[in-house]
Design a protein around this motif. Structure first.
Motif, PDB file in Angstrom:
ATOM      1  N   LEU A  34       0.825  -1.213   0.000  1.00 43.52           N
ATOM      2  CA  LEU A  34       0.000   0.000   0.000  1.00 43.52           C
ATOM      3  C   LEU A  34       0.855   1.256   0.000  1.00 43.52           C
ATOM      4  CD1 LEU A  34      -2.816   1.303   0.189  1.00 43.52           C
ATOM      5  CD2 LEU A  34      -2.632   1.141   2.679  1.00 43.52           C
ATOM      6  N   LYS A  35       0.549   2.169  -0.881  1.00 49.50           N
ATOM      7  CA  LYS A  35       1.210   3.463  -0.963  1.00 49.50           C
ATOM      8  C   LYS A  35       0.148   4.549  -1.159  1.00 49.50           C
ATOM      9  CE  LYS A  35       5.653   2.307  -0.845  1.00 49.50           C
ATOM     10  NZ  LYS A  35       5.426   0.918  -0.412  1.00 49.50           N
ATOM     11  N   THR A 347      -2.628  12.483   6.619  1.00 45.69           N
ATOM     12  CA  THR A 347      -2.641  12.718   5.171  1.00 45.69           C
ATOM     13  C   THR A 347      -2.276  11.452   4.413  1.00 45.69           C
ATOM     14  OG1 THR A 347      -2.073  15.046   5.475  1.00 45.69           O
ATOM     15  CG2 THR A 347      -1.617  14.086   3.325  1.00 45.69           C
ATOM     16  N   LEU A 348      -1.216  10.775   4.856  1.00 48.80           N
ATOM     17  CA  LEU A 348      -0.801   9.535   4.191  1.00 48.80           C
ATOM     18  C   LEU A 348      -1.885   8.467   4.297  1.00 48.80           C
ATOM     19  CD1 LEU A 348       2.937   9.282   5.355  1.00 48.80           C
ATOM     20  CD2 LEU A 348       2.024  10.293   3.257  1.00 48.80           C
ATOM     21  N   MET A 349      -2.507   8.353   5.465  1.00 47.05           N
ATOM     22  CA  MET A 349      -3.550   7.341   5.665  1.00 47.05           C
ATOM     23  C   MET A 349      -4.758   7.632   4.785  1.00 47.05           C
ATOM     24  SD  MET A 349      -3.346   6.863   9.823  1.00 47.05           S
ATOM     25  CE  MET A 349      -4.796   5.791   9.877  1.00 47.05           C
ATOM     26  N   ALA A 350      -5.204   8.891   4.781  1.00 44.05           N
ATOM     27  CA  ALA A 350      -6.379   9.260   3.987  1.00 44.05           C
ATOM     28  C   ALA A 350      -6.125   9.000   2.506  1.00 44.05           C
ATOM     29  CB  ALA A 350      -6.750  10.719   4.222  1.00 44.05           C
ATOM     30  N   GLN A 351      -4.918   9.336   2.022  1.00 45.82           N
ATOM     31  CA  GLN A 351      -4.605   9.155   0.608  1.00 45.82           C
ATOM     32  C   GLN A 351      -4.311   7.693   0.268  1.00 45.82           C
ATOM     33  OE1 GLN A 351      -2.504  13.546   0.232  1.00 45.82           O
ATOM     34  NE2 GLN A 351      -1.874  11.982  -1.199  1.00 45.82           N
ATOM     35  N   VAL A 370       4.174  15.013   0.089  1.00 49.53           N
ATOM     36  CA  VAL A 370       4.316  15.380   1.497  1.00 49.53           C
ATOM     37  C   VAL A 370       5.814  15.429   1.787  1.00 49.53           C
ATOM     38  CG1 VAL A 370       3.891  14.733   3.891  1.00 49.53           C
ATOM     39  CG2 VAL A 370       2.126  14.336   2.161  1.00 49.53           C
ATOM     40  N   PHE A 371       6.284  16.585   2.248  1.00 52.59           N
ATOM     41  CA  PHE A 371       7.694  16.754   2.586  1.00 52.59           C
ATOM     42  C   PHE A 371       7.819  16.927   4.093  1.00 52.59           C
ATOM     43  CE2 PHE A 371       7.148  18.473  -1.703  1.00 52.59           C
ATOM     44  CZ  PHE A 371       8.118  17.751  -2.408  1.00 52.59           C
ATOM     45  N   ALA A 372       8.882  16.351   4.649  1.00 50.61           N
ATOM     46  CA  ALA A 372       9.050  16.448   6.102  1.00 50.61           C
ATOM     47  C   ALA A 372      10.530  16.544   6.456  1.00 50.61           C
ATOM     48  CB  ALA A 372       8.423  15.236   6.794  1.00 50.61           C
ATOM     49  N   ASP A 373      10.824  17.396   7.400  1.00 52.02           N
ATOM     50  CA  ASP A 373      12.162  17.494   7.994  1.00 52.02           C
ATOM     51  C   ASP A 373      11.963  17.310   9.492  1.00 52.02           C
ATOM     52  OD1 ASP A 373      15.053  18.112   7.926  1.00 52.02           O
ATOM     53  OD2 ASP A 373      14.426  19.844   9.112  1.00 52.02           O
TER      54      ASP A 373
END
Length: 780
Positions: A34-35, A347-351, A370-373
């Motif tokens: 899943l992605k 966001t990742l779960m919903a998408q 989605v970008f994260a630092d």
């Protein structure tokens, strides 16, 4: 979205939980792959799939998938001429049975499940192949005697030869026991033998197949049983050949249906995968989010899915409506990073088609990236400092963001000089915000506490800290920047007040002003919350009083109606009695026919006058009142009228057009046609005030009530009030929107409808009415 982002937001842990919910190996395989999708249409489709499976779970039902196995490799091998084992053939039959059970289950469901039922229609039942396999192979994976006549015969001969060999050897164990190490029969090299002592080898005679470790015992096949053992071995070879022939025949049949079997497994894997997503959502007490591509995130009572229920604190998060960026400040271990990760993980779960642990009515956006630092990414191998590694990551982020991006910065600008770091953080935020991306950033820098006040589309937030207990509450406060609380904490821990006072004198004026502003905001927030609670209590009391008044008015109307009806019945009986008596007198006079002979038509006229003398009574017993012609050409505001359809008096309030008027009947204002009203009298010269309206409003009631996001008790109170209003408005049907979520609201609405005397029936909404997220109530 690259793997580093998924790992940083701990999406892999969600995947592991999802895999544990799948029942089949093929379902687990899909779960592991899943992605998140960046296509809004695909995301809505996946959410709809999960919601359909959730509907089944809310009914305490489960799609049967027992016996389904990954038979694709075995089927493919049969196509190229391979012979499948008995166990592999049995897996094919078991998978066919599981598919048939799942198809029958979904076919019998009365709920509206277009996606799952559509998948079930693709499953093709191969009953003949399933029967052929089950008639040859038992549940333990052994080929049965009934698989063929020849196999039955061969196995019968094997049992005969085994019995004869044993009989022969039994005679040795009884008569020659002193020559044997043990009086038993054993097997070596698939042949029956006896354990003979070394010194009696010549006495027994025959073939030696093995010996003990000490050499004292020889495992010998006596000459008397050699021929029988040979015949037994020959029968076993024939058995093996016949079993191979049967399996080859079954493998050929499986190969013929390769396309159907492969498609069945693919469909069953998807059904299991969808069901696993629904099970995961149920375990998290999650809700299906509405999906938008406008960058709007709106979640209430949101909980991080990886924190235990007894520890997690729920928060409300809104982003993308009035502002596109949130800057969260506050002390360490206060929950800033948890909130940051929760937004990204949601966001990742919903998408990915997964429901999110939040209240019904939640809304999530679809982002291209989605970008994260997040966290300390210092690299020893590359000899990079914490600040350098963060900057390399941020530079990479800035090269790819646009207005379809969600950017998460944890401790932006940390790892360097505070003044330079704060300036750099603000500059980076300005750049990201200017591109239209959605941003959530956490920071310690006091300079950023005023950032949201000086920038459009940016708002401050903080995580609450209880100075009394010296513990964070983990509550997210939108619109309030965080305080350092250093002086308060030091004082609570026993630091001398003189030291604290000297420290305060050394704090810059600007910093002190910011802290005072934050303290004022916090005090205002607490006061606003207290005022809200008080206003809410007063509102509830007012609503209860209003409901009591409405009930009392209804009781009065019902009682008046009953008295009116009883008076009518009494008058009707009296008139009927008088009519009967008059008729009797008239008949007697007519039959007397005295000298004053009266003509027949005079009697008829007399009877007609008697009938016309009867007063007009209310026609409320009829289904529809007979409308009387209006005597006025036009009605004017203030005219007293009669509403014919309800047999109630009212007042003209306003002429809407040539054929419609707004009138007031009791506490209600109603829009009616001219033909439905009758003039009683024109407005008098003295202006009369119309009856007061409820709460100073026009008492306008919508045909729908939205309960999403409300607590159960509040929702039930709102529902009861709304039904009273709808009944007063005369609505025949209303729509109660409760969402799908855990199903508690829907169940509550259903139970309420069963108990309410004025609700004729309830049903789930159709596809065009909102599906199972809506309940339609028919009123009477």
């Amino acid at each position: 979205m690259n793997e580093r982002i998924l790992k940083a937001l701990e999406f892999n842990k969600i995947i592991e939980q999802l895999k544990s919910q799948a029942e089949t190996s093929v379902g687990k395989e899909l779960a592991s792959q899943l992605k998140p999708s960046s296509d809004a249409a695909d995301v809505r489709e996946m959410q709809a799939e999960t919601d359909e499976a959730s509907q089944i779970l809310r009914l305490n039902l489960t799609i049967p998938l027992g016996g389904v196995a990954d038979i694709r490799a075995a089927v493919k091998r049969s196509v190229i001429g391979g012979v499948l084992t008995a166990g592999e053939c049995l897996d094919v039959a078991s998978t066919l049975y599981g598919g048939r059970q799942a198809k029958n289950f979904l076919g019998k469901m009365e709920e509206d499940l277009p996606i799952l039922k559509g998948l079930a229609e693709k499953i093709i039942s191969l009953r003949k192949l399933e029967t052929d396999i089950n008639s040859c192979i038992d549940d333990r994976g052994n080929v049965m005697d009934s698989a063929s006549v020849k196999l039955r015969s061969i196995r019968s001969s094997i049992r005969t030869y085994e019995s004869r060999v044993r009989d022969k050897l039994d005679s040795y164990t009884k008569s020659q026991s002193k020559m044997l190490s043990d009086a038993i029969i054993t097997i070596r090299n698939d042949r029956y033998v006896l354990p003979v002592k070394q010194e009696y080898r010549g006495a027994i005679g025959g073939i030696v197949h093995d010996q003990s470790a000490s050499g004292a015992t020889l495992f010998m096949e006596p000459k008397a049983v050699v021929d029988l053992n040979n015949q037994l071995q020959e029968a076993k070879v024939n058995e093996k050949k016949e079993i191979e022939r049967i399996l080859r025949e079954l493998s050929g049949k499986i190969a013929d249906d390769e396309a159907i079997l492969t498609e069945n497994v693919t469909v069953l894997a998807k059904i299991d995968f969808i069901t696993a997503r629904a099970k995961l959502g149920r375990g998290m007490k999650a809700a299906m989010p509405a999906i938008n591509d406008n960058g709007i995130i709106n979640v209430k009572q949101a909980r991080h899915p990886l924190i235990p229920d007894d520890e997690v604190v729920s928060n409300d998060v809104v982003l993308g409506k009035d502002y596109t960026s949130i800057v969260i400040t506050g002390p360490n271990t206060g929950g800033k990073t948890v909130t940051l990760k929760m937004i990204g993980l949601f966001t990742l779960m919903a998408q990915s088609g997964l429901q999110i642990p939040a209240a019904d009515g939640c809304e999530m956006a679809v982002f291209d990236d989605v970008f994260a630092d997040i966290g300390d990414e210092q690299s020893i191998e590359q000899n990079l400092s914490t600040f350098s590694s963060h900057m390399i990551n941020i530079v990479s982020i800035l090269s790819g963001i646009d207005d379809k991006s969600l950017v998460l910065f944890d401790e932006l600008g940390a790892g360097t000089d505070p003044q330079e770091g704060a300036a750099l953080a603000m500059s980076i935020l300005d750049d990201v915000v200017s591109r239209g991306a959605r941003v959530v950033a956490t920071t310690h820098y006091p300079e950023l506490k005023a950032y949201g006040f000086n920038r459009d589309n940016v708002i401050n937030a903080s995580v609450e800290f209880d100075v009394e207990t010296l513990q964070p509450t983990y509550r997210l406060l939108i619109g309030v920047p965080g305080r350092s609380n250093a002086f308060e904490i030091a004082g609570r821990l026993g630091l001398a007040q003189s030291i604290i006072d000297r420290a305060k004198n050394q704090v810059g004026v600007n910093s002190e002003s910011v802290e005072n502003m934050i303290a004022s905001l916090e005090q205002s927030r607490r006061q606003a919350e207290a005022d809200y609670e008080e206003a809410h209590e007063i509102l509830q009391e007012s609503e209860e009083l209003r409901n009591d008044l409405i009930k009392a008015w209804q009781q009065y109307e019902n009682k008046r109606e009953d008295l009116y009806k009883k008076a009518e019945e009494k008058a009707d009986k009296a008139l009927q009695k008088a009519r009967d008596e008059a008729e009797t007198i008239v008949d007697e006079i007519r039959h007397m026919k005295t000298d004053a002979q009266l003509k027949e038509h005079e009697w008829i006229e007399a009877r007609k006058m008697l009938e016309e003398a009867q007063p007009k009574l209310s026609s409320k017993k009829a289904n529809k009142p007979k409308q009387q012609p209006n005597t006025a050409k036009e009605f004017k505001p203030g005219d007293e009228i009669k509403l014919l359809s309800a047999n109630q008096q009212g007042t003209i309030l306003e002429k809407l057009n040539e054929n419609e008027y707004l009138i007031q009947v009791g506490i209600m204002k109603v829009q009616v046609k001219r033909s439905e009203i009758q003039l009683i009298k024109h407005k008098s010269s003295v202006t009369e005030k119309p009856l007061a309206t409820v709460k100073g409003s026009s008492f306008h009631v919508k045909t729908e009530l939205d309960l999403r996001g409300e607590r159960f008790e509040d929702a039930m109170g709102d529902l009861e009030k709304y039904i009273d209003d709808a009944l007063l408005a005369g609505y025949p049907k209303v729509f109660i929107i409760h969402g799908k979520g855990t199903g508690a609201l829907r169940k509550g609405v259903k139970e309420f409808a069963k108990k309410h005397t004025r609700i004729a029936s309830e049903r789930p909404g159709s596809t065009g009415e909102g599906g199972s997220g809506v309940t339609v109530l028919e009123l009477k």
